[in-house]
Design a protein around this motif. Structure first.
Motif, PDB file in Angstrom:
ATOM      1  N   GLY A 100     -66.217  19.255  31.135  1.00  0.00           N
ATOM      2  CA  GLY A 100     -65.407  20.486  31.431  1.00  0.00           C
ATOM      3  C   GLY A 100     -65.783  21.498  32.473  1.00  0.00           C
ATOM      4  O   GLY A 100     -65.482  22.581  32.368  1.00  0.00           O
ATOM      5  N   GLY A 101     -66.625  20.935  33.267  1.00  0.00           N
ATOM      6  CA  GLY A 101     -67.256  22.268  34.329  1.00  0.00           C
ATOM      7  C   GLY A 101     -68.366  23.128  33.685  1.00  0.00           C
ATOM      8  O   GLY A 101     -68.861  23.906  34.617  1.00  0.00           O
ATOM      9  N   LEU A 108     -62.253  21.935  25.992  1.00  0.00           N
ATOM     10  CA  LEU A 108     -62.536  22.140  27.334  1.00  0.00           C
ATOM     11  C   LEU A 108     -61.473  21.263  27.981  1.00  0.00           C
ATOM     12  O   LEU A 108     -61.020  20.148  27.478  1.00  0.00           O
ATOM     13  CB  LEU A 108     -63.706  22.029  27.901  1.00  0.00           C
ATOM     14  CG  LEU A 108     -64.959  22.746  27.287  1.00  0.00           C
ATOM     15  CD1 LEU A 108     -66.179  22.231  27.567  1.00  0.00           C
ATOM     16  CD2 LEU A 108     -64.885  23.940  28.095  1.00  0.00           C
ATOM     17  N   SER A 109     -61.070  21.702  29.384  1.00  0.00           N
ATOM     18  CA  SER A 109     -60.303  20.821  30.014  1.00  0.00           C
ATOM     19  C   SER A 109     -60.847  19.475  30.295  1.00  0.00           C
ATOM     20  O   SER A 109     -61.873  19.481  30.683  1.00  0.00           O
ATOM     21  CB  SER A 109     -59.948  21.417  31.400  1.00  0.00           C
ATOM     22  OG  SER A 109     -60.900  21.582  32.188  1.00  0.00           O
ATOM     23  N   SER A 110     -60.018  18.292  30.271  1.00  0.00           N
ATOM     24  CA  SER A 110     -60.685  17.027  30.422  1.00  0.00           C
ATOM     25  C   SER A 110     -60.746  16.964  32.020  1.00  0.00           C
ATOM     26  O   SER A 110     -60.026  17.058  32.457  1.00  0.00           O
ATOM     27  CB  SER A 110     -59.917  15.791  29.808  1.00  0.00           C
ATOM     28  OG  SER A 110     -58.790  15.817  30.259  1.00  0.00           O
ATOM     29  N   SER A 111     -61.644  16.278  32.373  1.00  0.00           N
ATOM     30  CA  SER A 111     -61.909  16.260  33.757  1.00  0.00           C
ATOM     31  C   SER A 111     -60.950  14.996  34.071  1.00  0.00           C
ATOM     32  O   SER A 111     -61.093  14.035  33.351  1.00  0.00           O
ATOM     33  CB  SER A 111     -63.317  16.231  34.189  1.00  0.00           C
ATOM     34  OG  SER A 111     -64.013  14.975  33.417  1.00  0.00           O
ATOM     35  N   GLU A 112     -61.033  14.811  35.424  1.00  0.00           N
ATOM     36  CA  GLU A 112     -60.361  13.650  35.841  1.00  0.00           C
ATOM     37  C   GLU A 112     -61.364  12.320  35.596  1.00  0.00           C
ATOM     38  O   GLU A 112     -62.366  12.603  35.404  1.00  0.00           O
ATOM     39  CB  GLU A 112     -60.210  13.594  37.527  1.00  0.00           C
ATOM     40  CG  GLU A 112     -59.130  14.117  38.070  1.00  0.00           C
ATOM     41  CD  GLU A 112     -57.754  13.326  37.282  1.00  0.00           C
ATOM     42  OE1 GLU A 112     -57.760  12.089  37.569  1.00  0.00           O
ATOM     43  OE2 GLU A 112     -57.010  14.220  36.696  1.00  0.00           O
ATOM     44  N   ARG A 113     -60.646  11.423  35.053  1.00  0.00           N
ATOM     45  CA  ARG A 113     -61.418  10.127  34.524  1.00  0.00           C
ATOM     46  C   ARG A 113     -62.370   9.740  35.770  1.00  0.00           C
ATOM     47  O   ARG A 113     -61.875   9.127  36.765  1.00  0.00           O
ATOM     48  CB  ARG A 113     -60.543   9.004  34.078  1.00  0.00           C
ATOM     49  CG  ARG A 113     -59.855   9.404  32.637  1.00  0.00           C
ATOM     50  CD  ARG A 113     -60.763   8.675  31.581  1.00  0.00           C
ATOM     51  NE  ARG A 113     -60.491   9.485  30.279  1.00  0.00           N
ATOM     52  CZ  ARG A 113     -61.017   8.839  29.226  1.00  0.00           C
ATOM     53  NH1 ARG A 113     -61.262   7.475  29.357  1.00  0.00           N
ATOM     54  NH2 ARG A 113     -60.694   9.494  28.022  1.00  0.00           N
ATOM     55  N   GLY A 155     -71.681   8.550  19.149  1.00  0.00           N
ATOM     56  CA  GLY A 155     -72.037   8.671  20.647  1.00  0.00           C
ATOM     57  C   GLY A 155     -70.828   9.996  21.229  1.00  0.00           C
ATOM     58  O   GLY A 155     -70.086  10.102  20.230  1.00  0.00           O
ATOM     59  N   LEU A 156     -71.508  10.458  21.857  1.00  0.00           N
ATOM     60  CA  LEU A 156     -70.764  11.712  22.593  1.00  0.00           C
ATOM     61  C   LEU A 156     -70.609  11.538  23.887  1.00  0.00           C
ATOM     62  O   LEU A 156     -71.456  11.266  24.794  1.00  0.00           O
ATOM     63  CB  LEU A 156     -71.539  13.050  22.367  1.00  0.00           C
ATOM     64  CG  LEU A 156     -70.782  14.181  22.788  1.00  0.00           C
ATOM     65  CD1 LEU A 156     -69.748  14.570  21.725  1.00  0.00           C
ATOM     66  CD2 LEU A 156     -72.141  15.417  22.407  1.00  0.00           C
ATOM     67  N   VAL A 157     -69.233  11.407  24.513  1.00  0.00           N
ATOM     68  CA  VAL A 157     -68.919  11.166  25.804  1.00  0.00           C
ATOM     69  C   VAL A 157     -69.045  12.431  26.480  1.00  0.00           C
ATOM     70  O   VAL A 157     -68.362  13.452  26.153  1.00  0.00           O
ATOM     71  CB  VAL A 157     -67.392  10.759  25.901  1.00  0.00           C
ATOM     72  CG1 VAL A 157     -67.270  10.258  27.352  1.00  0.00           C
ATOM     73  CG2 VAL A 157     -67.624   9.142  25.115  1.00  0.00           C
ATOM     74  N   VAL A 158     -69.780  12.606  27.633  1.00  0.00           N
ATOM     75  CA  VAL A 158     -69.662  13.792  28.334  1.00  0.00           C
ATOM     76  C   VAL A 158     -69.363  13.416  29.748  1.00  0.00           C
ATOM     77  O   VAL A 158     -69.214  12.411  30.174  1.00  0.00           O
ATOM     78  CB  VAL A 158     -71.170  14.292  28.368  1.00  0.00           C
ATOM     79  CG1 VAL A 158     -71.629  14.664  26.910  1.00  0.00           C
ATOM     80  CG2 VAL A 158     -72.136  13.413  29.138  1.00  0.00           C
ATOM     81  N   ASP A 159     -69.106  14.525  30.654  1.00  0.00           N
ATOM     82  CA  ASP A 159     -68.876  14.318  31.911  1.00  0.00           C
ATOM     83  C   ASP A 159     -69.554  13.784  32.898  1.00  0.00           C
ATOM     84  O   ASP A 159     -69.669  12.875  33.675  1.00  0.00           O
ATOM     85  CB  ASP A 159     -67.988  15.575  32.697  1.00  0.00           C
ATOM     86  CG  ASP A 159     -66.659  15.700  32.019  1.00  0.00           C
ATOM     87  OD1 ASP A 159     -66.331  14.885  31.117  1.00  0.00           O
ATOM     88  OD2 ASP A 159     -66.128  17.006  32.306  1.00  0.00           O
ATOM     89  N   GLY A 160     -71.035  14.486  32.669  1.00  0.00           N
ATOM     90  CA  GLY A 160     -72.007  14.077  33.572  1.00  0.00           C
ATOM     91  C   GLY A 160     -73.515  14.226  32.896  1.00  0.00           C
ATOM     92  O   GLY A 160     -73.540  15.061  31.831  1.00  0.00           O
ATOM     93  N   LEU A 218     -66.801  15.368  24.033  1.00  0.00           N
ATOM     94  CA  LEU A 218     -67.278  16.757  23.977  1.00  0.00           C
ATOM     95  C   LEU A 218     -66.374  17.963  24.544  1.00  0.00           C
ATOM     96  O   LEU A 218     -66.132  18.676  23.860  1.00  0.00           O
ATOM     97  CB  LEU A 218     -68.638  16.850  24.920  1.00  0.00           C
ATOM     98  CG  LEU A 218     -69.257  18.292  24.714  1.00  0.00           C
ATOM     99  CD1 LEU A 218     -69.647  18.573  23.242  1.00  0.00           C
ATOM    100  CD2 LEU A 218     -70.535  18.356  25.473  1.00  0.00           C
ATOM    101  N   ASN A 219     -65.459  17.383  25.575  1.00  0.00           N
ATOM    102  CA  ASN A 219     -64.449  18.380  26.106  1.00  0.00           C
ATOM    103  C   ASN A 219     -63.450  18.388  24.939  1.00  0.00           C
ATOM    104  O   ASN A 219     -62.994  19.438  24.826  1.00  0.00           O
ATOM    105  CB  ASN A 219     -64.051  17.861  27.184  1.00  0.00           C
ATOM    106  CG  ASN A 219     -63.568  16.424  27.413  1.00  0.00           C
ATOM    107  OD1 ASN A 219     -63.291  15.813  26.473  1.00  0.00           O
ATOM    108  ND2 ASN A 219     -63.171  15.942  28.460  1.00  0.00           N
TER     109      ASN A 219
END
Lengths: 159, 863
Positions: free
Chosen positions: B434-435, B487-492, B509-514, B481-482
């Motif tokens: 989420g940034g 947190l705002s979900s980022s663009e897929r 498992g924890l899914v993160v943006d990056g 995580l978001n």
């Protein structure tokens, strides 16, 4: 050493003394000048998701991580106008330094004990807890903030 | 004025504690070299210093004790008498007494009520007794017979071998040292951290300009900063010898108490660790050493019989290896008896017999770190109470360390600890969501998974809305995580990045943006305003000077619901054991309707039958079949699970029927196809809300639904549960948080003919009881929020409920034992998944109820 500990302990009702002043919305506040560690321009802030909403974020103060509390939200006031960046007033508390985000910083004032008043009883309950004393200055009222209570975010008071 | 006094006393306390630690070591050394005049003089001086300061500060008790000890020591020093073990014990007792008084001064400012008259008297007597007489005088108070080793009339003392030069070095160091407050060091550390950040910015600035002078200066700044950083880091490091120096005393006391002869060897006392780590490993180390003395090294006669020297050897080794410190505690004793360990583990219910056979020796040896384990034949006052090694393990793991034990039968065993160098600076993985940037401590990190392109949706499956990922055959629950942090979900993105984390004994498992990179980070605590947030472990300052939050993996797991609730590690281990009981169950796999893979525990199945279609008849609107001269009611599973599907529409001919029976009642359940019988590790369970199913798990690498037999049989035969005369009508309330386990327990009780009601927690249980009392309550010991005892307490307060018997279900055999000893009347405790034992207990409680003449209204109250 002794004076420092005295300053950290529960604040005795001070009838006079020096106060560092600041503005939040149209309110004029003061805190005991001995409590103020420093004043900073707006710093880069790290948001803390899931934190109480009065917490604006964390700032890095020369290696020390300091929690920043937005005074507008703490006092239940409307949010700052867009483009207006707040100032950091870093105060020492029993739990280390905490930054209060205020609109504008004022002067350090010497106040006259004779102008002291108790805060009005009909003050909003949230604000009533945080405002310890009122001094009648010539052109406006100076509200003395209880710093310890301000940074003590008991969940029900936090909102 | 008072402050000044206070400072003087503080100074005195610090100094005295230091002196006493040295005394311990010197006295033990003195036992080896009783004639060493330098050593004696040093001991004398230390006691004398304490005495002198006491007099000055008017601590009379302490003065009296040290005065008597001093007279005794002066006789020794002047050669008027010779040292013997009882005198050493006496002086060590003096040291202990002095410590007690000091502790009292530290906490209360006064010497405390105990004046140690008895000790002073003994000291005085010893000082006055003619030489050679004191052994009888002192032997009266030694609880341990000094003559324990029969082949050795004169007791031999443990020996501490320590390289001579090291002792010399340490005193030289003492001269060159000054005392600095830890607070100051921490502050320096913070400042250096800040300096590093500023340096980084200057270097960046320098890169943008072509200024030779600036370039040279920033180079120098760079070098100096790095050196300063290393130097300040070093100030926080302390040699492990700080902890070790109390061990000779421990070993000495232990060997006297146990009648063993033990020599302690220490190697690598100079190995340095961060002071927070030193603090954390202190107790575990002492415990391991005590354990080695008690359980590792054999008594002298046993050693001689085994052809070993009578004196046992205990080795402590510390050394750096790959950014970690290894500490080994080795003994040359009998080693760990693998068969005995296994046997004991089976007795204690930590292991099942068939598992024991599969365990390698090394795995078996490590069982000694399980909670509730102790192989000591007898409980001694030093160890063997079954608490300890598991605590050692959990303490070491808490600071990111690892415990391992190696054993060679007859040659001894070695416990190896791998400890990180420091806690203040830890490696962490920087991720974004989420940034925002977050750091995950490397210790919790198992692996990184990247799912790309089209495959990503395929890999993440949903069990009743809960995302899971198939990771090498087992289901891994997933959290985003978001979502957890709001947190705002980022663009897929085109790929899904997932970190696999370990919290306590579970993984998710924890899914993160990056996923960015790994860094060494300096951990800083959060202010009290944020202490309540369990999802963060602290914060750190990143290279660009901004703050980043450190995620608390356990907190994230709990908040996302991936990990059920907080449990103490020992309990979690027990829980896992309980879970493995289900895992080890043999399951019958079959197919019905759109459910490709269903399972029931094989133990509940009576027979598998095939009936030709024409043999199925109708009686009273139900399908039945003649079976062994009786009428077997049939139910089509497909009809139960997919209400609306016609019964007859069963494709298979002959019909595949699973027969369940109990006593003289039977029901046949028609399925489409019997698939297999599986006995395999079931790793992840998911609860489903669907009627007729208990939940899902991975069996044979595929997601499998567990049949709620109770529901199915209810549909099959209304009167199914009322057959058993003795149990009929008895109502039972099951109180258990996990719906899955509740379902299994319910099935077991239903099959036995009880009427069962359910509740998930204390409040629900009370509500059910208020509606209508039951005959027996079956409650999970770990019932939220405060365990089953809260429920029993609540029930005992109400006169109409106080007679209701309670069966507690525990997750481990250890808990069963503890509870069994505490249980009141009408109360029993059994393993959660031990079907037989549970039914026996229930039957016993039920019969006790009848014979005790419980209000008949309760028993007969049937709708």
């Amino acid at each position: 050493m002794a004076t420092k500990t005295a300053a950290m302990r529960p604040e005795p009702v001070q009838t006079c003394g020096q106060f560092a002043t600041f503005f939040v919305a149209d309110l004029f506040f003061g805190v005991d000048v001995l409590r103020v560690q420093e004043v900073l321009r707006f710093q880069q802030m790290t948001r803390v998701p899931q934190a109480p909403e009065v917490i604006e974020g964390l700032i890095n103060l020369r290696g020390q991580i300091v929690t920043a509390i937005d005074m507008r939200r703490r006092l239940g006031l409307p949010p700052r106008a867009g483009g207006q960046t707040p100032m950091n007033m870093v105060v020492r508390t029993e739990d280390g330094a905490v930054s209060l985000l205020v609109d504008e910083i004022g002067d350090v004032l010497d106040v006259d004990a004779a102008t002291h008043e108790q805060p009005p009883e009909n003050l909003d309950r949230g604000a009533r807890e945080l405002i310890r004393d009122v001094y009648k200055l010539k052109d406006r009222l100076l509200l003395i903030l209880d710093a310890e209570r301000t940074v003590d975010l008991v969940p029900e008071r936090a909102a | 004025m008072q402050d000044q006094d206070h400072d003087v006393i503080r100074e005195f306390l610090v100094e005295s504690h230091e002196n006493l630690s040295r005394l311990d070591q010197e006295l033990v050394e003195l036992e080896q070299r009783p004639k060493d005049a330098v050593l004696l003089a040093s001991i004398f001086r230390t006691i004398h210093t304490i005495k002198g300061t006491c007099g000055f500060l008017a601590f009379s008790t302490l003065e009296a004790i040290t005065h008597q000890a001093e007279s005794l020591l002066s006789q020794l020093r002047d050669g008027q008498r010779e040292l013997n073990p009882s005198l050493v014990t006496l002086i060590l007792d003096t040291v202990d007494a002095t410590r007690k008084v000091l502790a009292s001064i530290e906490t209360t400012g006064e010497e405390g009520p105990d004046h140690f008259e008895e000790l002073t008297e003994r000291l005085r007597a010893a000082a006055q007794a003619p030489a050679g007489n004191e052994s009888q005088m002192a032997s009266g108070r030694l609880h341990v017979p000094v003559e324990a080793p029969s082949n050795n009339a004169r007791f031999e003392h443990p020996e501490v071998t320590k390289p001579e030069e090291e002792a010399a070095k340490s005193s030289a160091i003492a001269d060159a040292n000054i005392r600095v407050g830890v607070g100051l060091l921490d502050k320096l550390m913070d400042l250096v951290g800040e300096l590093v950040l500023t340096r980084n910015q200057i270097l960046q600035f320098n890169n943008e300009r072509e200024d030779a002078a600036l370039n040279a200066t920033s180079q120098r700044l760079n070098l100096i900063t790095t050196e300063l950083q290393e130097g300040v880091m070093k100030t926080r490091m302390q040699p492990i010898g700080m902890v070790w120096n109390k061990l000779p005393r421990v070993v000495r006391d232990m060997s006297v108490a146990l009648g063993k002869q033990i020599r302690l060897e220490m190697d690598g006392a100079g190995t340095e660790l961060d002071r927070t780590i030193i603090e954390a490993i202190k107790d575990p180390l002492v415990h391991l050493v005590r354990n080695a003395c008690d359980h590792g090294i054999e008594p002298p006669d046993a050693r001689v019989r085994a052809g070993k020297p009578a004196q046992g050897r205990l080795t402590l080794r510390a050394y750096h290896e790959g950014g970690q410190v290894n500490i080994e505690i080795g003994d040359d004793g009998a080693g760990v008896d693998v068969t005995r360990v296994k046997q004991k583990a089976i007795e204690k219910g930590l292991l099942r017999p068939e598992q024991a056979g599969k365990l390698s020796d090394r795995e078996a040896v490590n069982l000694i770190f399980q909670a509730g384990f102790s192989t000591a034949q007898t409980v001694t006052n030093v160890s063997g109470r079954g608490v300890g090694l598991d605590v050692v393990k959990s303490h070491i793991e808490k600071i990111g360390g690892v415990v391992d034990v190696f054993s060679r039968p007859g040659e001894g065993s070695t416990v190896k600890l791998k400890i990180p160098l420091t806690l203040a600076i830890i490696p962490g993985l920087v991720i974004t969501s989420g940034g925002e940037r977050f750091v995950i401590p490397q210790v919790s990190l198992l692996e990184l998974i990247r799912l790309e392109g089209d495959t990503r949706e395929k890999h993440i499956e949903h069990v009743h809305g809960t995302p899971v990922y198939r990771r090498r055959g087992s289901l891994l629950p997933i959290a985003y995580l978001n979502e957890v942090l709001g947190l705002s979900s980022s663009e897929r993105a085109e790929a899904v990045s997932m970190v696999v984390l370990q919290a306590e004994d579970r993984q998710f498992g924890l899914v993160v943006d990056g996923i960015n990179d790994t860094q060494e980070i300096v951990v800083k605590p959060l202010g009290k305003q944020l202490k309540g947030l369990t999802v963060y472990a602290g914060a750190t300052i990143m290279g660009d000077g901004r703050v980043a939050l450190i995620l608390d993996v356990l907190g994230i797991g709990q908040r996302s619901g991936v990990l059920a609730e907080s449990r103490e590690p020992a309990r979690a281990a027990a829980e896992q054991k309980a879970q493995s009981e289900i895992e080890q169950q043999r399951l019958l796999l079959f197919r019905a309707g759109s459910f490709d893979r269903l399972a029931v525990p094989l133990s509940l199945v009576a027979r598998l039958e095939e009936f030709p279609r024409p043999a199925i008849e109708y009686a009273g609107g139900c399908q039945v079949v003649q079976y062994r001269n009786r009428i077997l009611p049939l139910v089509s599973l497909r009809a139960v699970l997919e209400s609306g599907a016609p019964d007859q529409d069963c494709p298979s001919d002959p019909a595949q029927v699973i027969v369940f029976n109990d006593g003289d009642r039977s029901v046949g359940v028609m399925v489409d196809q019997i698939l297999d019988v599986a006995e395999e590790a079931v790793t992840v369970r998911q609860k489903t809300g669907r009627k007729g199913l208990l939940g899902s798990a991975v069996v044979g690498k595929r997601v499998t639904d567990f049949l709620d037999l109770n529901h199915v049989l209810c549909v099959a035969a209304e009167n199914w549960f009322q057959g058993d005369a003795s149990n009929a009508g008895k109502s039972i309330l099951i109180v258990e948080a996990s719906a899955f386990l509740r379902g299994l327990i319910r099935t077991n009780l239903d099959m036995a003919g009880y009427r069962v009601r359910e509740a998930a927690n204390l409040d629900e249980a009370i509500r059910v009881l208020e509606q209508q009392p039951v005959d027996i309550v079956v409650a999970a010991l770990d019932l939220p929020p405060n365990g089953s005892s809260a429920l029993s307490a609540a029930m005992r307060r109400r006169p109409e409920w106080c007679k209701i018997p309670i069966l507690e279900l525990a997750g481990s055999a250890g808990q069963v034992r503890t509870r069994a000893s505490q249980s009141a009347d009408f109360q029993e405790c059994q393993m959660k998944l031990d079907r037989e034992a549970m039914l026996e207990s229930v039957a016993r409680l039920a019969s006790a109820l009848t014979s005790a003449g419980a209000p008949p209204a309760l028993v007969g109250e049937e709708k």
